[in-house]
Write an enzyme that holds these catalytic residues in place. Structure first.
Site, PDB file in Angstrom:
ATOM      1  CE  LYS A 103      -5.648 -16.107   0.629  1.00 56.77           C
ATOM      2  NZ  LYS A 103      -5.986 -14.722   0.975  1.00 56.77           N
TER       3      LYS A 103
HETATM    4  N1  GLU Z   1      -4.283 -12.833   3.795  1.00 59.70           N
HETATM    5  C1  GLU Z   1      -4.656 -11.467   3.737  1.00 59.70           C
HETATM    6  C2  GLU Z   1      -5.753 -11.229   2.723  1.00 59.70           C
HETATM    7  O1  GLU Z   1      -6.464 -12.114   2.353  1.00 59.70           O
HETATM    8  C3  GLU Z   1      -3.467 -10.545   3.567  1.00 59.70           C
HETATM    9  C4  GLU Z   1      -2.681 -10.766   2.325  1.00 59.70           C
HETATM   10  C5  GLU Z   1      -1.393  -9.977   2.274  1.00 59.70           C
HETATM   11  O2  GLU Z   1      -1.117  -9.226   3.188  1.00 59.70           O
HETATM   12  O3  GLU Z   1      -0.687 -10.166   1.286  1.00 59.70           O
HETATM   13  O4  GLU Z   1      -5.994 -10.121   2.325  1.00 59.70           O
END
Ligand code: GLU
Length: 422
Positions: A114
């Site tokens: 992240k």
């Molecule tokens: N931001 C989204 C999550 O927290 C999607 C992450 C992604 O598709 O890699 O799951």
């Protein structure tokens, strides 16, 4: 000095839940090494960059950018990038940890990561946003890639931002749509990625209602939020499950109408007025008030830590589906459990987004694109299988859905790490 996590360490909710799942795993398989399992909680790598920006007026400023690469035992790091003033390394670390658990619980071949930039994008012009995104991409270009780390949209980031990232990355590494997911369709995005998180939440809500004997055609549902998840989720829950949405909110406040909200009208109003205050189709209230209104199913779908010790004892819903990541504080979770509120945890409930990101990446690597019915069918298959795996373990061992989901996820990560010999 060893930095092993022990039970005495003060920890965030995700770490607390992980430690409880590790205890459960050790009960199920006493041959596992507790220190090895606890080491999974820690991230593998944390990247902090200073992102420069030349503002439109010529001034030079910098913003801090982050990418936390939590675990890649099961596949490349995977997870979103958010642009928000609250972004910092601690937040990214927690959310990256959640991503490792999320990809493991739905059993897709990824780890977790992240990141983001500590900036309020509303304070930037479109040109500034593009330059900042391109500069950030350059700073992390050697840390990401289709087989190392694959970012995606998250809070305040979207397809356009993903398009700039893929363009900037491809300038240096050759045409490479698989470096990022959540792209516009024209650049290799997947059909159904925009609705995926809402659709996944809808499938989990359906399965939870079935398990708890809630009649969905009579059920009243409150969504906290009105972003991508809630706007698709609320419509799908009405159209495909026959439930009624009676609450929605923006960051400035919420609307509640026990007879149901006209979602289309609320969206038109929200887009025009950048909020819901003054919308005629419901009573205006604060977000905190919305969370404790009468309803059958509550789906917080905004920022983290919606459910706290202050409101957990007042939540009226029978089922809580965690649309938001890191939705419930650990002490509040205990209260929900004591009160018999059935919680579908975030790592399962909101995994639909990353599942369709996975489909997007598969299509990019294959250079072969799926139609929408195929995306929806495959998503449903993965979500229902994950739900039933978690709910089966919860029933068998008398666990909460959260502990069961974490136990499934940590066991999968641990087995992959042991097989690799890490
Ligand atoms: N931001 C989204 C999550 O927290 C999607 C992450 C992604 O598709 O890699 O799951």
């Amino acid at each position: 000095m060893s930095t092993t996590i022990s039970k005495k360490t003060t920890c965030d909710a995700v770490t607390t839940y992980s430690l409880a799942a590790i205890d459960q795993l050790l009960k199920m398989d006493p041959s596992l090494d507790p220190d090895f399992l606890r080491a999974i909680i820690k991230p593998k790598r944390e990247i902090v960059v200073e992102v420069p920006l030349r503002r439109d007026d010529g001034k030079y400023v910098t913003y801090q950018g982050y990418r936390v690469q939590h675990n890649d035992a099961r596949g490349p790091f995977k997870g979103g990038l958010r642009y928000h003033p609250s972004v910092d390394v601690k937040e990214a670390r927690t959310l990256a940890h959640l991503m490792s658990l999320k990809t493991a619980v739905v059993n897709i071949p990824y780890g977790g990561g992240k990141g983001g930039i500590a900036v309020d994008p509303k304070t930037l012009s479109i040109g500034e946003l593009e330059r900042l995104t391109r500069n950030f991409t350059n700073l992390i270009q050697h840390n990401i890639g289709p087989h190392t780390d694959i970012p995606a949209p998250d809070v305040n980031t979207n397809g356009q931002i993903m398009a700039w990232i893929v363009d900037e990355y491809s300038k240096r590494h050759g045409h490479c749509p698989g470096v990022i997911t959540g792209k516009p369709i024209e650049l290799g995005g997947s059909l159904g990625r925009d609705e995926a998180t809402g659709r996944g939440v809808m499938y989990c809500t359906r399965e939870a209602a079935k398990e708890k004997g809630v009649n969905l055609t009579k059920a009243k549902v409150v969504f906290q939020g009105f972003g991508n998840l809630a706007s698709f989720g609320a419509r799908l829950i009405e159209q495909e499950l026959g439930a009624t949405v009676i609450g929605l909110s923006s960051s400035q406040g919420a609307i509640y109408n026990k007879n149901g909200i006209d979602i289309d009208a609320a969206e038109v109003y929200y887009k025009k007025n950048r909020g819901l205050k003054g919308f005629k189709g419901g009573d205006f209230m604060t977000n905190d008030e919305l969370l404790v209104q009468e309803c059958d199913i509550l789906i917080p779908s905004a920022l983290e830590k919606a459910i706290t010790l202050a409101n957990a004892s007042k939540v009226k819903a029978k089922i809580l589906v965690e649309g938001a990541n890191d939705c419930t504080e650990a002490d509040a979770d205990k209260v929900l459990e004591e009160r018999g509120i059935f919680v579908v945890p975030d790592i399962l409930a909101n995994a639909g987004g990353v599942v369709v990101s996975y489909f997007e990446w598969v299509q990019n690597l294959d250079n072969h694109y799926w139609d929408l019915p195929q995306v929806r069918k495959e998503l449903e298959k993965i979500m229902v299988a994950a739900y039933s795996k978690v709910s089966g373990l919860a029933t068998e061992h008398h666990l909460s859905m959260r502990t069961a989901a974490y136990t499934v996820a940590i066991e999968r990560i641990a087995r992959a790490m042991m097989l690799r010999g890490m």
